[in-house]
Design a protein around this motif. Structure first.
Motif, PDB file in Angstrom:
ATOM      1  N   THR A  63       9.633  43.009  -0.100  1.00  0.00           N
ATOM      2  CA  THR A  63      10.943  43.299   0.487  1.00  0.00           C
ATOM      3  C   THR A  63      10.787  43.157   2.003  1.00  0.00           C
ATOM      4  N   SER A  64      11.886  43.334   2.718  1.00  0.00           N
ATOM      5  CA  SER A  64      11.807  43.217   4.180  1.00  0.00           C
ATOM      6  C   SER A  64      10.916  44.333   4.753  1.00  0.00           C
ATOM      7  N   ARG A  65      10.796  45.436   4.025  1.00  0.00           N
ATOM      8  CA  ARG A  65      10.015  46.573   4.505  1.00  0.00           C
ATOM      9  C   ARG A  65       8.504  46.323   4.396  1.00  0.00           C
ATOM     10  N   SER A  81      16.652  44.667  14.872  1.00  0.00           N
ATOM     11  CA  SER A  81      17.083  43.538  14.035  1.00  0.00           C
ATOM     12  C   SER A  81      16.413  43.541  12.672  1.00  0.00           C
ATOM     13  N   HIS A  82      17.133  42.960  11.713  1.00  0.00           N
ATOM     14  CA  HIS A  82      16.570  42.737  10.376  1.00  0.00           C
ATOM     15  C   HIS A  82      15.802  41.412  10.406  1.00  0.00           C
ATOM     16  N   PRO A  83      14.667  41.316   9.697  1.00  0.00           N
ATOM     17  CA  PRO A  83      13.873  40.074   9.793  1.00  0.00           C
ATOM     18  C   PRO A  83      14.535  38.835   9.182  1.00  0.00           C
ATOM     19  N   ALA A  93      23.056  53.712  -3.950  1.00  0.00           N
ATOM     20  CA  ALA A  93      23.879  52.871  -3.065  1.00  0.00           C
ATOM     21  C   ALA A  93      23.036  52.282  -1.944  1.00  0.00           C
ATOM     22  N   HIS A  94      23.176  50.974  -1.768  1.00  0.00           N
ATOM     23  CA  HIS A  94      22.510  50.323  -0.638  1.00  0.00           C
ATOM     24  C   HIS A  94      23.227  50.710   0.654  1.00  0.00           C
ATOM     25  N   LEU A  95      22.487  50.652   1.750  1.00  0.00           N
ATOM     26  CA  LEU A  95      23.016  51.100   3.056  1.00  0.00           C
ATOM     27  C   LEU A  95      24.083  50.173   3.628  1.00  0.00           C
ATOM     28  N   SER A 136      13.390  46.713   7.990  1.00  0.00           N
ATOM     29  CA  SER A 136      14.348  46.770   6.879  1.00  0.00           C
ATOM     30  C   SER A 136      15.561  47.613   7.302  1.00  0.00           C
ATOM     31  N   THR A 137      16.569  47.648   6.443  1.00  0.00           N
ATOM     32  CA  THR A 137      17.778  48.390   6.802  1.00  0.00           C
ATOM     33  C   THR A 137      17.460  49.868   7.102  1.00  0.00           C
ATOM     34  N   SER A 138      16.697  50.512   6.220  1.00  0.00           N
ATOM     35  CA  SER A 138      16.455  51.936   6.502  1.00  0.00           C
ATOM     36  C   SER A 138      15.431  52.118   7.611  1.00  0.00           C
ATOM     37  N   ASP A 179      17.205  51.344   1.392  1.00  0.00           N
ATOM     38  CA  ASP A 179      17.009  49.895   1.425  1.00  0.00           C
ATOM     39  C   ASP A 179      16.583  49.435   0.032  1.00  0.00           C
ATOM     40  N   SER A 180      16.349  48.163  -0.124  1.00  0.00           N
ATOM     41  CA  SER A 180      16.116  47.659  -1.480  1.00  0.00           C
ATOM     42  C   SER A 180      14.831  48.228  -2.092  1.00  0.00           C
ATOM     43  N   LEU A 181      13.807  48.474  -1.279  1.00  0.00           N
ATOM     44  CA  LEU A 181      12.556  49.018  -1.822  1.00  0.00           C
ATOM     45  C   LEU A 181      12.745  50.474  -2.266  1.00  0.00           C
TER      46      LEU A 181
HETATM   47  P1  13P Z   1      16.707  45.658   2.759  1.00  0.00           P
HETATM   48  O1  13P Z   1      15.508  45.446   1.891  1.00  0.00           O
HETATM   49  O2  13P Z   1      16.338  45.851   4.190  1.00  0.00           O
HETATM   50  O3  13P Z   1      17.567  46.704   2.193  1.00  0.00           O
HETATM   51  O4  13P Z   1      17.529  44.296   2.785  1.00  0.00           O
HETATM   52  C1  13P Z   1      18.259  43.828   1.713  1.00  0.00           C
HETATM   53  C2  13P Z   1      19.190  42.793   2.136  1.00  0.00           C
HETATM   54  O5  13P Z   1      19.865  42.215   1.323  1.00  0.00           O
HETATM   55  C3  13P Z   1      19.274  42.471   3.560  1.00  0.00           C
HETATM   56  O6  13P Z   1      20.274  41.558   3.777  1.00  0.00           O
END
Ligand code: 13P
Ligand code: SF4
Length: 309
Positions: free
Chosen positions: A129-131, A199-201, A24-26, A216-218, A41-43
């Motif tokens: 990914t954002s991470r 903040s998320h990037p 499950a994603h956060l 990233s989210t996490s 997070d996605s990674l």
């Molecule tokens: P994360 O890689 O930080 O989980 O982000 C995924 C996403 O969809 C952010 O909007």
């Protein structure tokens, strides 16, 4: 009286019967995160999917994340509770337009955010990914020009962090993060003067400039939980509130609504419900199916990413 199972009990039973893992994603609803074997997070979820050796991956997130799981572990059945759990970034970047752009800039290294379709991943040299986006771009020789897909805000953030001039950035945006307004963040800071901003990037540059932490989210969750401060303004999808409150119940977290609505929820992520998850585990549908040749081409740039960090 006939005993009736709750949906949560049914899901746990089905999970055992089908030898399934629940990722499950956060940003998922709290009741889904509570049943999950892994949240992340996605990674983190991609890495978990890659090494899973049971039969079924029930992916509670959005479709591109489930596609990534299938590409990395093609012999598993991968299901998503709602087949319309999409992403505005994926929609902003059709594969035929990417192919046309590559023809115009054949010397560019194509770096694609994981928030892209399998078809776009197959056109890419490396995924990020954002991470890890900054580390991925830094792994590419400085003299190589880069075509960065598809998020304009993440692309500009990476360009600034790496000092990379030769980066051409796609014009896609996240409907949630790109509509956070600096004006509303400023109002939240005035209301909560002691709060730090995380903040998320994918947020606009003016929001990122006002931030104490970008990740990233996490990474946002870990930073808020471990920081000595006890009050935060969190500029990402409000689903992270569940983990934040669970891991740091004594701290205060404030969310800023998007410009167009009074929430900061991703309508795609929120399509998944417990009922749909139960039904998906029963029927093993909606299921991610991709041509083997496409998966092979898309796997290489994902594996290159996983090798960097
Ligand atoms: P994360 O890689 O930080 O989980 O982000 C995924 C996403 O969809 C952010 O909007
Ligand atoms: Fe896509 Fe934005 Fe939703 Fe993340 S929050 S899945 S980037 S639409």
């Amino acid at each position: 009286m006939i005993a009736t199972n709750t949906i949560a009990e049914e899901i746990l039973d089905l999970k055992r019967q089908k030898r399934a893992i629940l990722l499950a994603h956060l940003y998922q609803e709290p009741e889904i995160q509570e049943l999950a074997d892994v949240t992340g997070d996605s990674l983190e979820l991609a890495r978990k999917a890659q090494t899973f050796d049971g039969d079924v991956i029930a992916f509670c997130g959005v479709w591109f994340m489930a596609e990534t799981a299938k590409i990395l572990n093609p012999s598993r059945i991968v299901i998503v509770p709602d087949k319309d759990a999409g992403c505005s970034l994926v929609d902003s970047c059709p594969a035929d337009q990417v192919r046309a752009t590559k023809r115009r800039f054949p010397d560019h290294t194509v770096v694609s955010y994981i928030n892209t379709s399998a078809a776009v991943k197959a056109e890419s040299d490396i995924i990020c990914t954002s991470r890890n986006a900054v580390a991925i771009v830094n792994s590419i020789p400085a003299e190589k020009p880069i075509l960065f897909l598809p998020d304009i805000n993440l692309g500009n953030f990476v360009k600034k962090e790496t000092g990379r001039e030769n980066m051409r950035i796609w014009q896609g945006a996240c409907i949630v993060h790109a509509t956070f307004a600096a004006r509303k963040l400023q109002a939240a800071r005035t209301e909560h003067p002691s709060a730090l901003v995380a903040s998320h990037p994918e947020c606009p540059p003016e929001v990122l400039r006002m931030s104490d932490f970008i990740g990233s989210t996490s990474a946002i969750i870990d930073w808020c939980v471990t920081h000595e401060a006890d009050e935060f303004i969190v500029m990402t999808e409000s689903g992270v509130a569940h983990s934040l409150h669970k891991r740091a119940p004594h701290k205060r977290f404030h969310f800023v609504p998007n410009e167009n609505c009074n929430c900061s929820e991703c309508p795609y992520m929120k399509r998944n419900t417990l009922e749909k998850l139960r039904d998906a585990l029963r029927t093993l549908e909606p299921r991610v199916e991709l041509p083997a040749e496409l998966m092979e081409r898309a796997r290489l740039p994902i594996e290159r990413m996983l090798a960097v960090k």
